[in-house]
Scaffold this motif. Structure first.
Motif, PDB file in Angstrom:
ATOM      1  N   ASN A  58       5.358 -11.287  49.925  1.00 18.33           N
ATOM      2  CA  ASN A  58       5.660 -11.189  48.493  1.00 18.33           C
ATOM      3  C   ASN A  58       5.724  -9.741  48.019  1.00 18.33           C
ATOM      4  O   ASN A  58       5.186  -9.379  46.973  1.00 18.33           O
ATOM      5  N   SER A  59       6.396  -8.925  48.804  1.00 14.81           N
ATOM      6  CA  SER A  59       6.560  -7.512  48.449  1.00 14.81           C
ATOM      7  C   SER A  59       7.914  -7.254  47.801  1.00 14.81           C
ATOM      8  O   SER A  59       8.494  -6.185  47.953  1.00 14.81           O
ATOM      9  N   ASN A  60       8.431  -8.266  47.086  1.00 15.42           N
ATOM     10  CA  ASN A  60       9.635  -8.135  46.269  1.00 15.42           C
ATOM     11  C   ASN A  60       9.251  -8.481  44.835  1.00 15.42           C
ATOM     12  O   ASN A  60       8.349  -9.291  44.607  1.00 15.42           O
ATOM     13  N   ILE A  61       9.932  -7.893  43.862  1.00 12.74           N
ATOM     14  CA  ILE A  61       9.504  -8.081  42.480  1.00 12.74           C
ATOM     15  C   ILE A  61      10.698  -8.201  41.540  1.00 12.74           C
ATOM     16  O   ILE A  61      11.688  -7.482  41.673  1.00 12.74           O
ATOM     17  N   HIS A  62      10.606  -9.174  40.616  1.00 10.49           N
ATOM     18  CA  HIS A  62      11.529  -9.261  39.489  1.00 10.49           C
ATOM     19  C   HIS A  62      10.958  -8.444  38.334  1.00 10.49           C
ATOM     20  O   HIS A  62       9.753  -8.496  38.066  1.00 10.49           O
ATOM     21  N   VAL A  63      11.812  -7.762  37.601  1.00 10.29           N
ATOM     22  CA  VAL A  63      11.373  -6.959  36.457  1.00 10.29           C
ATOM     23  C   VAL A  63      12.258  -7.295  35.262  1.00 10.29           C
ATOM     24  O   VAL A  63      13.487  -7.241  35.361  1.00 10.29           O
ATOM     25  N   GLY A  64      11.619  -7.633  34.139  1.00 12.52           N
ATOM     26  CA  GLY A  64      12.367  -7.912  32.914  1.00 12.52           C
ATOM     27  C   GLY A  64      12.708  -9.372  32.700  1.00 12.52           C
ATOM     28  O   GLY A  64      13.546  -9.701  31.851  1.00 12.52           O
ATOM     29  N   ILE A  65      12.063 -10.277  33.447  1.00 16.43           N
ATOM     30  CA  ILE A  65      12.392 -11.702  33.376  1.00 16.43           C
ATOM     31  C   ILE A  65      12.032 -12.263  31.995  1.00 16.43           C
ATOM     32  O   ILE A  65      10.952 -12.001  31.461  1.00 16.43           O
ATOM     33  N   ARG A  66      12.940 -13.064  31.425  1.00 14.82           N
ATOM     34  CA  ARG A  66      12.677 -13.693  30.128  1.00 14.82           C
ATOM     35  C   ARG A  66      13.514 -14.950  29.919  1.00 14.82           C
ATOM     36  O   ARG A  66      13.716 -15.401  28.791  1.00 14.82           O
ATOM     37  N   ASN A  67      14.008 -15.544  30.996  1.00 16.73           N
ATOM     38  CA  ASN A  67      14.828 -16.746  30.857  1.00 16.73           C
ATOM     39  C   ASN A  67      13.955 -17.996  30.784  1.00 16.73           C
ATOM     40  O   ASN A  67      12.790 -17.989  31.182  1.00 16.73           O
ATOM     41  N   SER A  68      14.522 -19.075  30.280  1.00 14.35           N
ATOM     42  CA  SER A  68      13.834 -20.363  30.299  1.00 14.35           C
ATOM     43  C   SER A  68      13.963 -20.981  31.686  1.00 14.35           C
ATOM     44  O   SER A  68      14.798 -20.564  32.497  1.00 14.35           O
ATOM     45  N   LEU A  69      13.125 -21.967  31.984  1.00 15.29           N
ATOM     46  CA  LEU A  69      13.096 -22.593  33.299  1.00 15.29           C
ATOM     47  C   LEU A  69      13.503 -24.056  33.205  1.00 15.29           C
ATOM     48  O   LEU A  69      13.320 -24.706  32.172  1.00 15.29           O
ATOM     49  N   HIS A  70      14.048 -24.575  34.296  1.00 17.48           N
ATOM     50  CA  HIS A  70      14.312 -26.010  34.365  1.00 17.48           C
ATOM     51  C   HIS A  70      13.003 -26.773  34.518  1.00 17.48           C
ATOM     52  O   HIS A  70      12.820 -27.844  33.945  1.00 17.48           O
ATOM     53  N   SER A  71      12.080 -26.210  35.310  1.00 14.93           N
ATOM     54  CA  SER A  71      10.749 -26.786  35.487  1.00 14.93           C
ATOM     55  C   SER A  71       9.855 -25.697  36.063  1.00 14.93           C
ATOM     56  O   SER A  71      10.326 -24.628  36.465  1.00 14.93           O
ATOM     57  N   TRP A  72       8.534 -25.996  36.112  1.00 10.15           N
ATOM     58  CA  TRP A  72       7.610 -25.020  36.686  1.00 10.15           C
ATOM     59  C   TRP A  72       7.831 -24.847  38.184  1.00 10.15           C
ATOM     60  O   TRP A  72       7.355 -23.882  38.781  1.00 10.15           O
ATOM     61  N   ASP A  73       8.562 -25.768  38.784  1.00  8.29           N
ATOM     62  CA  ASP A  73       8.872 -25.629  40.206  1.00  8.29           C
ATOM     63  C   ASP A  73       9.704 -24.379  40.478  1.00  8.29           C
ATOM     64  O   ASP A  73       9.686 -23.844  41.590  1.00  8.29           O
ATOM     65  N   ASP A  74      10.445 -23.926  39.463  1.00  8.75           N
ATOM     66  CA  ASP A  74      11.274 -22.733  39.655  1.00  8.75           C
ATOM     67  C   ASP A  74      10.419 -21.529  40.027  1.00  8.75           C
ATOM     68  O   ASP A  74      10.775 -20.747  40.922  1.00  8.75           O
ATOM     69  N   GLU A  75       9.298 -21.359  39.337  1.00  7.24           N
ATOM     70  CA  GLU A  75       8.429 -20.219  39.645  1.00  7.24           C
ATOM     71  C   GLU A  75       7.730 -20.408  40.987  1.00  7.24           C
ATOM     72  O   GLU A  75       7.516 -19.440  41.721  1.00  7.24           O
ATOM     73  N   GLU A  76       7.359 -21.644  41.319  1.00  8.88           N
ATOM     74  CA  GLU A  76       6.748 -21.890  42.624  1.00  8.88           C
ATOM     75  C   GLU A  76       7.736 -21.595  43.749  1.00  8.88           C
ATOM     76  O   GLU A  76       7.380 -20.979  44.761  1.00  8.88           O
ATOM     77  N   ASP A  77       8.976 -22.041  43.569  1.00  9.70           N
ATOM     78  CA  ASP A  77      10.001 -21.744  44.572  1.00  9.70           C
ATOM     79  C   ASP A  77      10.244 -20.243  44.669  1.00  9.70           C
ATOM     80  O   ASP A  77      10.484 -19.708  45.759  1.00  9.70           O
TER      81      ASP A  77
END
Length: 658
Positions: A275-294
């Protein structure tokens, strides 16, 4: 009324014509042009602006990114070497974007809707860079890009717009062709590439965000898996899945899109692990909480846009650095990471984004990272304002990224994690500048730092030198500490030094260097082996008194270690101890307590370290600059010491402390 206006207009124009004719007739033209007149110089802008030639001004010349040299990198100029290439990717994903781009009536109906953005994205960024130049100084970073790297504009990759798979393959091949070449300038440090060579880096202008996938394939082929810093308002790691009534047939491949390319990159092993990759500035809505787990399973951590309010740009920079560590880095920036109020020409705008100043500060804070590639995507000039603010923002972001590439660190390999290696590492970090961005790494063959003091130490061993001379000038031992340290205490002191100056991430333990050789394109290639912890020491040596009991010993040398071993052997009950020396020697105590000179007895409750006494007497006294320049006191000291030793011992070999 109309007749009156017409008459007045005719009168004005007639009088103007008469004046112009009289002025023309009053000018005397030469019969021929004087050949000595240099009209090129006469009409050159250098007459008005002597600081630059007219061909380099912002309002004329060929439009390339930031006035970089335009090259036919895939044609007649393919043999020219450079350090960084600007590359345009004229393509938008027909699957992912067709619904976002209305078709202007002026275009033929046979063209796909997305062709509008595909044709003008990279060129719009180039237009926005007209007032930029790699020859100008970036004041906040104190950097002139051209001082560190030769940057060229390779134009745009020809990409078909009727087949996504073919278009991405064309981009992948073009990018790989650029990366496979040798860079013009060769750094003095170790190359980040797997083959030990120095290769050009590419800043790609898009275009749809799907282009990041083929670009990562090329970068990973040269450098291995990389850590991605993904500036975006959306995750783009969505796992492809077939919904009910989807148009894809059973077993048919779901094509990659601008929302799933990182999922494919992870499956292909292009992204760094842990997990040495990073998103910066995220602010979108999600289809489900599974999106963040994936997303976490794909290998990313998230920094949300709202973090700028909580921790500021410095806090975001620290989170990025914590995530990517010391890995090679690829930066992918979607222009919608910026708030649509400042960058409206984005494919999928989201409110609440960064300001242009915030994104510049974050990028500038990443100085020193090993940036091996980058892209700027989703710029849609057709949606921009008349002032072209999105294109100007994207161009300036690219300028900052070029600065990061130009300052990619010089990797310096330090062999050994002893005191000298640790101090060298810290000193290089202190000395790192924009011109010399040192990036030291310490390779230690053992499982702990300390070198000789840790792995060649023995029971009851102490330092001969006092804490006054042993401790580093920028990290002193406390006054309450005893004058002489045991070796265990000294190794603990070195560990504290590492923690104090944050050197932990710079040290690779269990790493034995076996060979160092010149690289084929400059620099050095360091070959080293990784030893599994607990697999044994690299050498065997004396450790404790129990090894000496009842044995006959011959000790070669009468230095501090030799005298220590002789003492330890005697205390351990050795049968016989023989000290061997090439010539005579004089041993003196490391601390003066009760001693007698010429019948005069000196007593002290607190022993005085002899090295600090000599230092205070000989080195802190005032010395005239002429005396210092002539080194006369060293000649005198050498003469006196040798004669004293000869009188006392019959030899000039040296003096040891016990």
């Amino acid at each position: 009324m109309l007749l009156i206006y017409t008459a007045v207009f005719l009168a004005i124009t007639t009088s103007s014509s008469v004046v112009a004719e009289q002025a023309r007739l009053s000018v005397e033209y030469p019969e021929r042009v004087d050949p000595s007149v240099n009209f090129t110089k006469l009409f050159s802008q250098s007459v008005v602006f002597p600081h630059a030639q007219w061909t380099k001004e912002t309002w004329n010349g060929i439009t390339s990114y930031a006035h970089t040299t335009p090259l036919r990198c895939f044609g007649s100029d393919s043999a020219i070497e450079y350090d960084i290439a600007i590359l345009g990717a004229l393509w938008y994903n027909l699957v992912g974007k067709a619904h976002l781009t209305p078709l202007p009536q002026v275009l033929p109906s046979i063209l796909p809707p997305a062709i509008v953005l595909a044709r003008f994205g990279p060129n719009g960024i180039r237009q926005g860079s007209r007032r930029l130049s790699i020859d100008r100084i970036n004041v906040p970073t104190k950097l002139r890009i051209s001082d560190h790297a030769d940057v060229v504009d390779c134009g745009d990759v020809p990409m078909v717009y009727v087949d996504n798979k073919v278009a991405l393959r064309q981009l992948e091949l073009a990018n790989a062709a650029l990366l496979s070449q040798s860079s013009l300038r060769v750094a003095d440090g170790e190359s980040l590439a797997k083959d030990g060579k120095f290769h050009p880096r590419v800043l790609t202008l898009g275009g749809d965000h799907t282009i990041t996938l083929p670009l990562l394939r090329g970068v990973a082929g040269v450098y291995g898996p990389v850590s991605v810093i993904h500036f975006d308002s959306h995750l783009d790691t969505w796992k492809p899945s077939k919904m009910e009534n989807s148009p894809w047939l059973p077993g048919e491949e779901i094509p990659v899109t601008h929302g799933s390319y990182f999922w494919y990159a992870h499956n292909e092993g292009l992204l760094a692990s842990n997990n040495s990759n990073i998103h910066v500035g995220i602010r979108n809505s999600l289809h489900s909480w599974d999106d963040e787990e994936d997303d976490y399973k794909v290998g990313f951590v998230i920094s949300y846009a709202e973090d700028i309010e909580e921790v500021g740009w410095k806090g975001i920079v620290q989170r990025i650095r914590d995530a990517v560590g010391d890995n090679p880095v690829y930066i992918s920036l979607d222009i919608d990471v910026i708030d649509p109020g400042m960058a409206p020409a984005a494919g999928t705008p989201e409110i609440g984004g960064f300001t242009t100043r915030e994104i510049k500060k974050i990028l500038q804070g990443l100085s020193g990272l090993k940036v091996v590639g980058a892209d700027i995507v989703e710029v849609a000039p057709g949606y921009d304002t008349q002032d072209e603010i999105t294109q100007i923002a994207a161009a300036n972001i690219g300028w900052e990224i070029l600065g990061l590439m130009a300052k990619t660190p010089l990797v310096v390999v330090i062999i050994g994690g002893g005191p000298a290696g640790l101090v060298t590492c810290k000193s290089l970090l202190d000395a790192a500048t924009g011109k010399f961005p040192f990036d030291p790494v310490v390779l230690e063959q053992e499982s702990d730092i300390g070198g000789t003091f840790r792995y060649r130490s023995y029971e009851n061993a102490n330092l001969v030198s006092s804490k006054q001379l042993t401790s580093f000038s920028d990290f002193r031992l406390p006054l309450s500490h005893p004058d002489h340290l045991t070796l265990e205490e000294y190794v603990d002191y070195l560990r504290a030094y590492i923690r104090h100056f944050n050197l932990e991430s710079r040290i690779q333990l269990n790493s034995k260097v076996i060979k160092v050789e010149r690289g084929p394109n400059g620099g050095h290639i360091v070959h080293w082996l990784r030893k599994e912890p607990g697999s044994g020491n690299w050498q065997e040596e004396y450790k404790s008194r129990s090894q000496l009991a009842g044995r006959r010993l011959m000790i070669l040398g009468t230095g501090e270690t030799g005298m220590d071993l002789a003492y330890e052997a005697a205390k351990a009950g050795a049968r016989e101890v023989v000290l061997c020396s090439r010539s005579g020697f004089l041993s003196v105590p490391k601390a003066l307590n009760d001693f007698q000179i010429f019948g005069l007895k000196f007593e002290s409750k607190t022993p005085v370290p002899i090295d600090s006494l000599i230092t205070n007497l000989a080195e802190t006294a005032y010395v005239h600059p002429w005396v210092a320049a002539s080194h006369i006191r060293w000649f005198i000291s050498d003469f006196v010491v040798k004669r004293v030793l000869w009188v006392l011992t019959g030899t000039q070999a040296g003096c040891n402390q016990l």
